[in-house]
Design a protein around this motif. Structure first.
Motif, mmCIF file in Angstrom:
data_model
loop_
_atom_site.group_PDB
_atom_site.id
_atom_site.type_symbol
_atom_site.label_atom_id
_atom_site.label_comp_id
_atom_site.label_asym_id
_atom_site.label_seq_id
_atom_site.Cartn_x
_atom_site.Cartn_y
_atom_site.Cartn_z
ATOM 1 N N HIS A 84 0.813 -1.476 0.065
ATOM 2 C CA HIS A 84 -0.073 -0.036 -0.153
ATOM 3 C C HIS A 84 0.917 1.417 -0.020
ATOM 4 O O HIS A 84 0.496 2.225 -0.023
ATOM 5 C CB HIS A 84 -1.145 -0.170 1.084
ATOM 6 C CG HIS A 84 -2.485 0.369 0.498
ATOM 7 N ND1 HIS A 84 -3.356 0.202 1.381
ATOM 8 C CD2 HIS A 84 -2.826 1.365 -0.409
ATOM 9 C CE1 HIS A 84 -4.550 0.786 0.800
ATOM 10 N NE2 HIS A 84 -4.129 1.371 -0.120
ATOM 11 N N TYR B 232 -11.096 4.328 0.787
ATOM 12 C CA TYR B 232 -9.987 3.415 1.182
ATOM 13 C C TYR B 232 -10.480 2.260 1.894
ATOM 14 O O TYR B 232 -10.954 2.324 3.182
ATOM 15 C CB TYR B 232 -8.974 4.352 2.049
ATOM 16 C CG TYR B 232 -7.890 3.833 2.377
ATOM 17 C CD1 TYR B 232 -7.005 4.532 1.307
ATOM 18 C CD2 TYR B 232 -7.089 3.162 3.303
ATOM 19 C CE1 TYR B 232 -5.455 4.060 1.384
ATOM 20 C CE2 TYR B 232 -5.886 2.771 3.299
ATOM 21 C CZ TYR B 232 -4.839 3.251 2.252
ATOM 22 O OH TYR B 232 -3.621 2.968 2.399
ATOM 23 N N ASP C 157 -9.970 -1.105 3.872
ATOM 24 C CA ASP C 157 -8.674 -1.426 4.246
ATOM 25 C C ASP C 157 -8.778 -1.897 5.520
ATOM 26 O O ASP C 157 -9.610 -1.374 6.184
ATOM 27 C CB ASP C 157 -7.655 -0.520 4.172
ATOM 28 C CG ASP C 157 -6.018 -0.942 4.163
ATOM 29 O OD1 ASP C 157 -6.046 -1.833 4.965
ATOM 30 O OD2 ASP C 157 -5.330 0.148 3.709
ATOM 31 N N ASP D 240 -3.541 3.055 7.686
ATOM 32 C CA ASP D 240 -2.406 3.438 7.226
ATOM 33 C C ASP D 240 -2.308 5.048 7.333
ATOM 34 O O ASP D 240 -1.580 5.588 6.161
ATOM 35 C CB ASP D 240 -2.207 2.902 5.786
ATOM 36 C CG ASP D 240 -2.609 1.697 5.433
ATOM 37 O OD1 ASP D 240 -2.188 0.809 6.121
ATOM 38 O OD2 ASP D 240 -2.934 1.424 4.294
ATOM 39 N N ASP E 13 -7.503 -2.604 -0.665
ATOM 40 C CA ASP E 13 -6.721 -3.330 0.224
ATOM 41 C C ASP E 13 -7.347 -4.677 0.447
ATOM 42 O O ASP E 13 -8.391 -4.666 1.184
ATOM 43 C CB ASP E 13 -5.894 -2.752 1.248
ATOM 44 C CG ASP E 13 -4.883 -3.368 1.882
ATOM 45 O OD1 ASP E 13 -4.981 -4.668 1.595
ATOM 46 O OD2 ASP E 13 -3.855 -2.906 2.243
HETATM 47 MN MN LIG Z 1 -3.364 -0.902 3.433
#
Ligand SMILES: [Mn+2]
Length: 291
Positions: free
Chosen positions: A91, A114, A116, A120, A217
């Motif tokens: 990522h 996003y 995920d 992050d 992700d």
């Molecule tokens: Mn990620």
């Protein structure tokens, strides 16, 4: 004029602790992704992970080289009017893609969906591991050191335009960063049952005047449904939930880039997960072209 898909490789795994994600693009192209999309391809040279780096920024030079190359190839694709699909890589590559998107559209116009298991959004100061794939959103928001800046702008994303869905492994300092940036976090627990519909009803109207980047992700998914990735985090999203998110966000007609990261083909015994991913790309490409 018919728009073409651009398929962009971002080959790096040393932003994460696990090797193998740098092979995802080749595996997907071999499985027919480029021909399925009839895409213009932007392959990338695979670099050996550098051996000299600061202890709190693992493999810094390699990670930044890949993100800078991705920024350049994504800007080329955007300038040509193509529909970009980015294949990571870990990522950390989102530093490169968000730099290009922020420069091309202007940071204030960019929204990021996003999907995920993580947030992050550690900086180099709050990260415990030094793995840069946990810092890409902090870098895009301009919160990190200059070594983690890609391209012309320090700030490519405003936290209030960041929507993290599926996050369930969040470091204590990240909660404070998310809050101070005004970012939106939806845990799988909050998305269970009718929670996903409620979340989308909150999010989608906010995208109406934005240029949207989707960063998917695969560790957002539950390991029982998808396991070819470095972190197996229980209680994740189902593939059905991920597809509902993608369908709904693509349905706004505001999506300008789709990115898929952290798929590790060396862990995909029997090829179950690459088939799931090809399904996802089929859905994304069909809905994107329709709008
Ligand atoms: Mn990620």
């Amino acid at each position: 004029m018919e728009q073409h898909f651009a398929l962009l490789e971002a080959a790096v795994s040393c932003g994460s602790p696990t090797r193998g994600t740098q092979l995802a693009y080749d595996a997907l192209v071999r499985a027919g992704l480029a021909s399925m999309l009839d895409a213009v391809c932007y392959p990338m040279e695979k670099l050996e992970p550098c051996t000299q780096y600061p202890p709190h920024l693992l493999h810094l030079d390699t990670v930044m080289t890949v993100s800078r190359r991705l920024r350049a190839s994504l800007l080329t694709a955007l300038n040509r009017g193509q529909l970009p699909i980015v294949i990571g890589g870990d990522h950390s590559i989102a530093m490169g893609s968000l730099a290009a998107m922020g420069e091309f559209y202007g940071a204030e116009h960019l929204a990021v969906i996003y999907i995920d298991g993580h947030a992050d959004i550690n900086t180099e100061k709050t990260s415990v591991t030094g793995c840069i794939h946990g810092m890409d959103l902090a870098a895009a928001c301009g919160l990190c050191c200059d070594e983690l800046t890609v391209g012309r702008q320090k700030v490519n994303l405003l936290g209030k335009n960041l929507y993290i869905l599926g996050g369930r492994s969040i470091d204590p300092p990240e909660y404070g960063i998310l809050e101070s940036q005004g970012a939106h976090l939806y845990t799988p627990e909050q998305l269970a049952g009718n929670g996903l519909r409620r979340a989308l009803a909150e999010i989608l109207p906010q995208l109406a005047d934005k240029q949207v980047h989707i960063s998917f992700d695969v560790d957002s998914l539950d390991p029982s449904q998808f396991s070819s990735t470095g972190y197996l985090l229980p209680n994740g999203l189902t593939l059905g939930q991920a597809k509902t998110i993608l369908e709904s966000v693509l349905g706004t007609g505001r999506v300008r880039c789709f990115e898929c990261v952290e798929y590790n083909p060396t862990l995909d015994c029997g090829g179950r997960d690459i088939r799931s991913l090809l399904d996802v790309f089929e859905l994304v490409s069909r809905l994107w072209k329709d709008c």
